[in-house]
Design an enzyme around this catalytic site. Structure first.
Site, PDB file in Angstrom:
ATOM      1  CD  GLN A 146      -8.726  13.048  -1.145  1.00 37.75           C
ATOM      2  OE1 GLN A 146      -8.461  11.953  -0.668  1.00 37.75           O
ATOM      3  NE2 GLN A 146      -8.533  13.309  -2.435  1.00 37.75           N
ATOM      4  CG  ASP A 199       1.130  10.544  -5.844  1.00 37.54           C
ATOM      5  OD1 ASP A 199       1.918  10.119  -6.705  1.00 37.54           O
ATOM      6  OD2 ASP A 199       0.327   9.814  -5.234  1.00 37.54           O
ATOM      7  CD  GLU A 218      -6.804  12.311  -8.018  1.00 39.66           C
ATOM      8  OE1 GLU A 218      -7.678  12.631  -7.189  1.00 39.66           O
ATOM      9  OE2 GLU A 218      -6.037  11.339  -7.874  1.00 39.66           O
ATOM     10  CG  ASP A 253     -16.543   9.034  -9.863  1.00 47.39           C
ATOM     11  OD1 ASP A 253     -15.800   8.047  -9.817  1.00 47.39           O
ATOM     12  OD2 ASP A 253     -17.621   9.098  -9.218  1.00 47.39           O
ATOM     13  CB  CYS A 254     -11.943   6.283 -11.818  1.00 41.86           C
ATOM     14  SG  CYS A 254     -12.298   5.311 -10.347  1.00 41.86           S
ATOM     15  CG  ASP A 274      -1.939   5.381  -6.250  1.00 42.42           C
ATOM     16  OD1 ASP A 274      -1.676   4.649  -5.271  1.00 42.42           O
ATOM     17  OD2 ASP A 274      -1.506   6.544  -6.361  1.00 42.42           O
ATOM     18  CD  GLU A 351       1.952   0.270   8.467  1.00 46.60           C
ATOM     19  OE1 GLU A 351       1.601  -0.587   9.291  1.00 46.60           O
ATOM     20  OE2 GLU A 351       1.239   1.237   8.173  1.00 46.60           O
TER      21      GLU A 351
END
Length: 364
Positions: A146, A199, A218, A253-254, A274, A351
């Site tokens: 990403q 994070d 993660e 990789d989960c 998450d 939002e």
């Protein structure tokens, strides 16, 4: 680095006819030394384009039903910014004069400034455009998975943006609390699995509650690296080491990890997902993101204890159709489940956001 400047002014319910409005505004643009080009349509009004010598231009669109739109683009230098404001003031005053009975509305929208050194415009989940007060790019890297950006906001602190989606800001403790049960859960002595969470915010909050063990999975080391350096307010000190007395962080990789745990019959009191929000797409049979979501749901239920709980985010509260589709997916898992949801105001999202708690139905 100066940006372009795109200003918009609209006047609704103008009482004067299109030709009168065009003639009434012409002198305003001529005073600025702008050249005029006009297109007319018998049943569709007027389009006038005005260009000045430094490349700035304005499009004036006059519709036959009384709507007048002015779009003005220029380079946002100091002097040009003052000239634009002066021009808009004069157009606004003239349009008010041309409204014969004073009932017409004239509204100037805040200018959009594309092309600046810091991208301040990010779409919200429901598609509306949000302008943030971001003033600095503190981290900008592309990982194999990403695009990772961390930008500074005067209001929200540093904000993590992953592949164009605002993910979490230092101000967003409300999000972390919601996805961990809003303070209603007893994590003491419990086994917890976090999927994603690079994070460090969820891990930080759970570790404070003295669990038996937290395993965080993660995939993207670069997210952790960026957050370690620029978002310490979110994660405290738990990312200083990837293993502590009551937690471990796996850079994997989960999906294979979940598969391995399911084969080992390893179970957790809490699973916290998450990874991603509920997809915006309303075609779950065609969108691969929905397929990924269903796989994660099913695997997570297989490693969740019978009396355990699964926490995840949904999406913007306005996306009712997508949220309903997610709830339909919950009815298609290998085991029957029940769920509840909570709507939370996450500061940097600007939002309302939906969070889900899912649990297995009691066995008869």
């Amino acid at each position: 680095m100066a940006a372009a400047r795109h200003s918009t002014l609209d006047s609704a319910r103008a009482r004067a006819d299109g030709e009168t409005i065009l003639k009434g505004l012409r002198s305003v643009f001529q005073e600025q030394g702008m050249t005029e080009s006009v297109h007319t349509w018998p049943d569709h009004g007027y389009l006038a384009t005005y260009i000045n010598k430094n490349g700035g231009f304005a499009n004036l669109r006059i519709y036959p039903h009384g709507l007048v739109l002015l779009d003005l683009q220029s380079y946002d230098g100091d002097s040009q910014g003052q000239e634009v404001d002066s021009l808009l003031n004069k157009v606004e005053e003239r349009l008010k004069e041309l409204s014969e009975d004073g009932t017409g509305r004239v509204k100037r929208l805040p200018p959009i400034l594309p092309g600046g050194a810091v991208d301040r415009y990010w779409p919200a989940a429901d598609g509306h455009l949000v302008e943030y007060d971001m003033d600095e790019v503190v981290y900008d890297e592309d990982s194999p998975y990403q695009t990772i950006k961390i930008l500074h906001s005067k209001q929200f602190g540093n904000i993590l943006v992953l592949s164009g989606d605002v993910n979490l800001a230092e101000s967003d403790l409300a999000s972390t609390q919601a996805i961990t049960g809003s303070g209603k859960e007893d994590y003491g002595g419990k086994d917890v699995l976090i999927l994603g969470g690079g994070d460090g915010g969820i891990l930080c909050e759970i570790v404070k509650l003295k669990p038996k063990m937290v395993t965080m999975v993660e995939i993207d080391q670069m997210v952790i690296d960026g957050c370690k350096k620029y978002m310490r307010k979110t994660w405290g000190d738990v990312l200083d080491d990837l293993k502590g007395d009551c937690y471990q962080v796996l850079i994997e990789d989960c999906i294979p990890v979940l598969g391995r745990y399911a084969e080992q019959r390893r179970e957790f009191d809490y699973v916290i997902n998450d990874l991603t929000a509920v997809p915006i797409s309303t075609s779950p049979e065609e969108d691969s993101t929905w397929e990924f979501l269903r796989l994660i749901l099913d695997l997570s239920m297989r490693v969740l204890k019978q009396d355990g709980e699964y926490f995840t985010q949904g999406n913007c509260a306005n996306l009712t159709e997508a949220l309903s589709l997610y709830e339909e997916q919950l009815g298609r898992l290998y085991c029957p489940v029940e769920f509840s949801k909570e709507i939370v105001c996450v500061p940097s999202f600007l939002e309302l956001w939906v969070f889900y708690t899912v649990w297995k139905k009691a066995k008869p």
